[in-house]
Design an enzyme around this catalytic site. Structure first.
Site: not given
Lengths: 402, 425
Positions: B176, B317, B349, B354, B411, B413
């Site tokens: 992301c 984010h 978002k 997203h 940010f 994964f």
């Protein structure tokens, strides 16, 4: 070309490949021209059209697992396991422990992985949801969404940055980090970013890591139809050979530790001096008269002859190739050749091209039959990807540099 | 060498229900969501069908508008070409303008998935032992179709060919964070003097069933099928429960100040600073005290040479997952402290969904528009009475205020964090 403002040295290397665990095993295989390609053996598929593969053995995989913290294994594909192990080897050679070092580390990764998701993630569900008319997609959705039938960690094992994610956790490494995809362009981006981070002074140690596996029915089919690997029953990878029958795939991981040469103690060093890439091979700048050129070959005689026409113009003193040893790597196609170029400079030796019997061009110094001692100062690596992207690297041996 | 100024001179964007940046910005200013029921998810009987997706009309418009057909290329390559053409036109460049040694291409993307139908075709070749008869599958037409369609770097390779970009070509795959990291890497390459000009951003086409299954299985998606689609993503609310899957693409043209001045280009803003850090905490979440996110934001501010008090707005984010929003809220407190009360915040978002790699690039474009128009974009579905962090300066309605600087967070994964600082030209 990207001229270095401060020379970048390779201070460590590691690999997990079809030739075994570690760069010593790879170098030994290279010197003996002993291929790691073996009969394709997979619980997921069988094939006569693609009978062989540069596969990681169970023993090599087990050895690699020892370098990965047990709590991270559920997030780790085999390629990530190999990557972590290759990185640990490279750090060992460079005598570095990130968790106990005042140095600033950066991690720059390139991941293979041609298709997504891997079929084995859905293997059982597909069998379960298959009706006489075909897949019952609604049943599949119910099994996944209502019954939670899918591995909840699938998204993590499928991440395009799973390699740096697990590698950084395994080493407790905090710092600059990039993940790139894929093949030759991904390897170039990782190496270039690492070199620029060192030259800009943002990091003191750049860890470059690439890994990939394509041992999956979807991936192999796409690679075969894309022309990256042969599907004619060919069992041998014969780079630059007039009777070659095409390329064979391979899995594995390669890691390099890069440092500013000025930061290293005196001693022999191999520096990575220039990196070039281009989407069009015809426009890729090539080095003039390197002492040794590690050059990828698709093992298609006509294609190799066309490549040789380009090589004649740069007049390399010797030419070798790695694909007959490892298969054509999706994850680390360039890093493996950079590793071998470094080893040949350090050993002052050019291994013969594994699989080469009858050269497509007799006027070019294609290394044959046996490993040859030579005075080597400058090496180059030349890679072409199946999608057309090409890259070239220049390395220099500094016998007594400080 | 002193870092060179990096200017934005053009951008392009495609998002769900918006074929360009102005359309998306206007839509958000009018507090209209881009989230709706996805027809595929309806067909498959999902309990929750909400998604942001590019519909067939958008795809028709994209293909029809391409300056040169991209036959044989997968749809992510067509999308990338369309957005790149928008960005170059906005910067008043022609297609050949990047065909020079000191230009670069930095495109974020994650993975392109097979469909369940494609998996089904393979499953027809399982033998009695559950192994695929690969030889038989190789003869099936579907196995032969578009062999490079799933290569993650295929849109980058296509753009490199199409635009004649040579040396600096990278496909950023940082989950992301990939879009922001592609822009940040291009900024660094120009600031450090390696390049004069770059096209950077991201494409993402993950709004289909298999990515949905993966994120849903992890519990990352909002599972409230009884909530209207456009109300499901609720960043920083007490009842937030996951993100809504989306897709889209955005690209920026970045130039060194010298290069932009030489051709008398109009600057739309500057990239002032950037940081990317892996945190070695967890694969799916950050340190619960927000300290790792804070570290990344502070590093971006330091790179920009700005104090927290000099930031006007943060494009969050803000995924609407319980942990991400909590960590980000705590990080904001650590970084901005007393300035937090004056700091404008927005989380896009909830309106756009997203779009993973695409999100950072889309949010960078929205941030530049906020600077240009003096607007704090609304955070749809945010209400003060249900807010978990009521001291955060988020609003459900558009606010008109001067914006000179924006910090945009992404940010990912895998424990990768990135932040970029954008400013007025």
């Amino acid at each position: 070309m990207s001229p270095a403002t401060s020379a970048i040295a390779i201070s460590g290397a590691g690999c997990v490949l079809a030739t075994g665990w570690g760069s010593a095993a790879l170098w030994q295989a290279a010197q003996q021209a002993q291929s790691g390609i073996s009969a394709l053996d997979s619980p997921l598929l069988h094939s006569r059209k693609i009978p062989t593969y540069g596969q990681i053995s169970a023993a090599t995989h087990q050895r690699s697992l020892a370098d990965l913290a047990p709590n991270l294994r559920r997030y780790s594909t085999p390629a990530v396991v190999w990557g972590v192990s290759a990185l640990q080897q490279a750090l060992n050679e460079a005598q570095l422990e990130p968790a106990n070092s005042p140095l600033r580390f950066g991690l720059y990764c390139s991941q293979g992985g041609y298709t997504h998701p891997a079929l084995d993630a859905y293997h059982e569900l597909l069998r379960e949801c298959r009706q006489a008319h075909g897949l019952d997609a609604v049943q599949l959705s119910r099994r996944v969404l209502r019954d939670n039938a899918l591995n909840p960690f699938l998204v993590l094992t499928s991440l395009s940055n799973g390699l740096p994610g697990v590698a950084s956790l395994n080493l407790q490494l905090q710092g600059e980090c990039n993940a790139f995809m894929q093949g030759v362009s991904g390897n170039l981006a990782a190496l270039r970013t690492a070199c620029e981070a060192l030259q800009a002074g943002r990091v003191d140690v750049a860890l470059v890591l690439a890994a990939g596996s394509e041992l999956d029915p979807l991936a192999l089919a796409k690679l075969a139809h894309g022309g990256a690997i042969s599907h004619n029953g060919n069992a041998h990878y014969q780079p630059f050979d007039a009777n070659a029958q095409g390329a064979i795939g391979g899995d594995g991981a390669v890691a390099l530790v890069l440092r500013r040469q000025a930061d290293l103690p005196a001693g022999p060093h191999v520096t990575l001096d220039a990196l070039d890439g281009h989407a069009d091979f015809a426009r890729l700048p090539l080095p003039q008269a390197p002492d040794v050129l590690w050059c990828s070959s698709r093992a298609q005689p006509n294609d190799d002859r066309a490549l040789c026409a380009s090589l004649r113009r740069i007049a390399p003193k010797q030419i070798s190739a790695s694909q007959g040893l490892t298969g054509c790597l999706s994850g680390a196609p360039s890093l493996v050749d950079v590793l071998l170029a470094r080893r040949s400079l350090e050993a002052q030796c050019v291994p013969a091209i594994c699989g080469l019997e009858q050269p497509v061009a007799n006027d070019l110094p294609l290394a044959r039959q046996r490993s040859t001692p030579a005075v080597l100062r400058r090496a180059a690596v030349l890679n072409r990807d199946s999608n057309g992207f090409s890259a070239c690297y220049h390395l220099t041996y500094h016998p007594l540099s400080a | 060498m002193l870092a060179r100024e990096v200017h934005v001179t053009g951008y392009g964007l495609v998002a769900p229900m918006a074929l360009n940046a102005q359309a998306l910005f206007t839509r958000l200013c009018e507090e209209q969501s881009c989230i709706r029921a996805h027809p595929l998810f309806v067909e498959l009987g999902f309990a929750n069908t909400a998604a942001g997706y590019l519909d067939s009309q958008q795809w028709q418009a994209i293909y029809a508008a391409l300056e040169q057909p991209c036959g044989g290329q997968p749809r992510q390559a067509a999308l990338a070409q369309y957005v790149a053409e928008q960005a170059l036109q906005h910067a008043q460049f022609d297609r050949q303008s990047l065909a020079k040694p000191r230009s670069g291409l930095f495109i974020g993307a994650n993975k392109y998935c097979a469909s369940a139908q494609e998996l089904d075709v393979v499953s027809q070749y399982f033998d009695a032992h559950g192994r695929v008869d690969l030889d038989a599958y190789l003869d099936h037409p579907s196995s032969q179709r578009e062999p490079f369609a799933w290569r993650v770097d295929q849109q980058t390779q296509h753009l490199a060919d199409y635009l004649g970009v040579g040396q600096h070509i990278a496909t950023h795959a940082d989950a992301c964070a990939a879009g922001t990291m592609a822009i940040g890497s291009a900024y660094r390459a120009i600031a450090d003097g390696h390049l004069d000009i770059a096209l950077c951003g991201a494409t993402e086409l993950m709004a289909n069933e298999l990515p949905y299954y993966m994120f849903s299985s992890l519990g990352a998606l909002c599972a409230k099928g009884d909530w209207p689609a456009d109300t499901q993503s609720r960043p920083f609310m007490r009842d937030r429960c996951g993100f809504v899957l989306s897709e889209g693409a955005a690209m920026l043209v970045l130039e060194s100040r010298e290069h932009a001045e030489r051709r008398q280009a109009v600057s739309l803003g500057r990239v002032l600073g950037y940081a990317n850090l892996c945190e070695a905490e967890k694969m799916t979440s950050s340190s619960r005290d927000g300290s790792k996110y804070a570290l990344c934001m502070q590093a971006a501010l330091a790179d920009a040479g700005l104090t927290p008090g000099e930031i006007d707005q943060v494009n969050l984010h803000g995924t609407s997952t319980a942990v991400n929003d909590s960590c980000e809220a705590l990080a904001l407190e650590q970084v901005f402290a007393d300035h937090l009360a004056q700091l404008q915040l927005t989380a896009n978002k909830s309106a756009v969904g997203h779009s993973l790699a695409g999100s950072g690039a889309i949010e960078a474009v929205l941030s530049l528009q906020s600077i240009a128009h003096g607007v704090q974009l609304p955070t749809l579905n945010y209400h003060a009475d249900g807010a978990q962090y009521p001291h955060l300066n988020l609003h459900a309605q558009v606010q008109t205020q001067t914006v000179n600087t924006v910090l945009s967070n992404s940010f990912g994964f895998g424990g990768i964090n990135s932040a970029i600082v954008l400013g007025r030209a």
